[in-house]
Design an enzyme around this catalytic site. Structure first.
Site, PDB file in Angstrom:
ATOM      1  N   GLY A   1     -27.484   4.063   4.317  1.00  0.00           N
ATOM      2  CA  GLY A   1     -28.727   4.510   4.950  1.00  0.00           C
ATOM      3  C   GLY A   1     -29.122   3.636   6.119  1.00  0.00           C
ATOM      4  O   GLY A   1     -28.751   2.462   6.186  1.00  0.00           O
ATOM      5  N   ASP A   2     -29.859   4.222   7.039  1.00  0.00           N
ATOM      6  CA  ASP A   2     -30.400   3.461   8.165  1.00  0.00           C
ATOM      7  C   ASP A   2     -31.640   4.183   8.678  1.00  0.00           C
ATOM      8  O   ASP A   2     -31.701   5.420   8.633  1.00  0.00           O
ATOM      9  CB  ASP A   2     -29.375   3.326   9.285  1.00  0.00           C
TER      10      ASP A   2
END
Length: 218
Positions: free
Chosen positions: A83-84
């Site tokens: 995730g980012d």
């Protein structure tokens, strides 16, 4: 009626974010955390060279993919989730502030206004074929509009003094000390925390994995 049996599917979270881990835990999923050593600026530079200018919604997906695939090379018994997150304000990306002065400036620009929090999700099926692994790699971005309160300078100074804004994308949280300064959101609030549970569920569905398989693995 009791639900039909599904085999538990272990999850590896390729992120050091406490908020992502807490979001999964609150939903009954206990992942193993393996943090990638991805060079984020290098990944983005390579993507721009290949694809041209990246929109923020695309940039977070590129980074989420890089993190998930890097960790997936190290495991063979789990799904890997990367995730980012990035905040987009006036078409510009607002990442983690460089220091307290930067955080104060960010908040003066954001107060009383709206921005969009983009969170990229990337899922890699790194399980062995004998365990049902498919080798699939897929992802999507959650984008949520965030409306900030019209806080005054004193409130901004007090919030920045807590240190919290220095460690998070966009210099705010919705699930911590910054919660009172977020008036409302349009979209999935989990995405603002850093991980959209409904989006993850839909990615799992594309692999024919029901959500409860992750919960049962905890």
């Amino acid at each position: 009626m009791p639900h039909s049996h599904v085999s538990p599917v272990p999850l590896v979270l390729a992120s050091k974010s406490p908020a992502r881990l807490a979001t999964l835990a609150a939903a009954g999923v206990t992942p193993r955390v393996v943090v990638s050593d991805v060079d984020e600026p290098a990944v983005l530079a390579a993507a721009r060279e290949r694809f041209g200018a990246l929109e923020p919604a695309d940039a977070v997906l590129v980074l989420a993919q890089a993190k998930a695939e890097a960790v997936a090379r190290e495991v063979s018994d789990a799904l890997v989730l990367g995730g980012d997150s990035m905040l987009e304000l006036d078409g510009e990306v607002v990442g983690k502030p460089a220091d307290a002065d930067d955080a104060r400036a960010r908040w003066r620009a954001m107060r009383g206004r709206s921005a969009v929090l983009h969170t990229g999700h990337w899922l890699v099926d790194a399980r062995d074929a004998d365990d049902g692994g498919t080798g699939a790699t897929l992802g999507a971005t959650s984008s949520t509009t965030v409306h900030f309160a019209a806080v005054d300078d004193a409130e901004i100074d007090a919030y920045v003094a807590t240190g919290e804004p220095l460690h998070v994308a966009g210099a705010f949280t919705i699930d911590g000390l910054g919660g009172p300064y977020v008036e409302r959101v349009e979209g999935d609030h989990h995405g603002v925390v850093g991980l959209s549970l409904p989006l993850l569920r839909s990615l799992l569905a594309e692999l024919d994995i029901p959500w409860r398989a992750l919960r049962d693995a905890g």
